[in-house]
Design a protein around this motif. Structure first.
Motif, short mmCIF file in Angstrom:
data_model
loop_
_atom_site.label_atom_id
_atom_site.label_comp_id
_atom_site.label_asym_id
_atom_site.label_seq_id
_atom_site.Cartn_x
_atom_site.Cartn_y
_atom_site.Cartn_z
N ASN A 10 63.91 -43.74 9.35
CA ASN A 10 62.59 -43.56 8.76
C ASN A 10 62.45 -44.48 7.55
OD1 ASN A 10 60.15 -42.69 7.86
ND2 ASN A 10 60.76 -40.60 7.45
N LYS B 223 59.82 -45.34 6.07
CA LYS B 223 58.67 -44.96 5.24
C LYS B 223 59.06 -44.02 4.10
CE LYS B 223 55.66 -45.22 9.23
NZ LYS B 223 54.86 -44.44 10.17
N SER B 224 60.18 -43.34 4.23
CA SER B 224 60.59 -42.37 3.22
C SER B 224 61.17 -43.08 2.00
CB SER B 224 61.65 -41.44 3.80
OG SER B 224 62.17 -40.62 2.78
N TYR C 143 63.21 -41.69 -0.03
CA TYR C 143 64.47 -41.04 -0.37
C TYR C 143 65.62 -41.34 0.58
CZ TYR C 143 61.44 -38.49 -3.45
OH TYR C 143 60.54 -38.18 -4.40
N ASP D 38 61.24 -34.07 6.89
CA ASP D 38 60.02 -34.06 6.07
C ASP D 38 60.05 -32.92 5.06
OD1 ASP D 38 58.97 -36.27 7.34
OD2 ASP D 38 57.76 -35.10 8.76
N VAL E 257 62.23 -33.89 2.14
CA VAL E 257 61.57 -34.84 1.24
C VAL E 257 60.55 -34.12 0.37
CG1 VAL E 257 59.99 -36.81 1.17
CG2 VAL E 257 61.96 -36.85 2.67
N ARG E 258 59.78 -33.21 0.96
CA ARG E 258 58.77 -32.47 0.18
C ARG E 258 59.41 -31.58 -0.88
NH1 ARG E 258 56.44 -30.02 4.67
NH2 ARG E 258 56.10 -31.75 6.04
#
Length: 93
Positions: A14, A16-17, A19, A50, A53-54
Motif C-alpha cells: 500500500n 498510499k499509506s 505509515y 486501514d 492507520v486510523r
C-alpha cells in the motif's frame, strides 16, 4: 533447519499509506477456510490495515495538543510570576 513447515501469508503493498509500505498477514494453522474466498481474506486484511492507520492519527494529534497546552500553561505561569515580581519591585521603590 525446519523441514515441512508451510504458512499461508497475505502480502499487501500500500504505497498510499503514510505509515507503512507493505503488510504481511499470517493465516492461522488449521483454521477453517471453507467458504471464504481469497478476495474476502484480502478485504479483511485491508480493513485491519486501514483500522491500524486510523488509530495512529488521533494519538499523534492528541500528543501535539497536550504539548502545546503544557507550553501555554508554562508561559502563563512564568508571565504571572514575572508580573508579581515587577509589582513588588515598583511598590518597594
Amino acid at each position: 533447519m525446519i523441514k515441512g513447515c508451510q504458512k499461508k501469508i497475505i502480502h499487501i503493498t500500500n504505497p498510499k499509506s503514510p505509515y507503512f509500505e507493505e503488510a504481511y498477514f499470517v493465516l492461522k494453522r488449521g483454521g477453517d477456510l471453507g467458504g471464504v474466498s481469497e478476495a474476502d481474506m484480502v478485504k479483511e486484511a485491508l480493513r485491519i490495515a486501514d483500522e491500524a492507520v486510523r488509530s495512529v492519527k488521533p494519538k499523534a494529534i492528541a500528543a501535539r495538543r497536550s504539548r502545546a497546552f503544557a507550553v501555554a500553561v508554562g508561559a502563563a505561569a512564568v508571565s504571572l510570576i514575572f508580573g508579581i515580581v515587577m509589582l513588588f519591585y515598583t511598590v518597594s521603590l
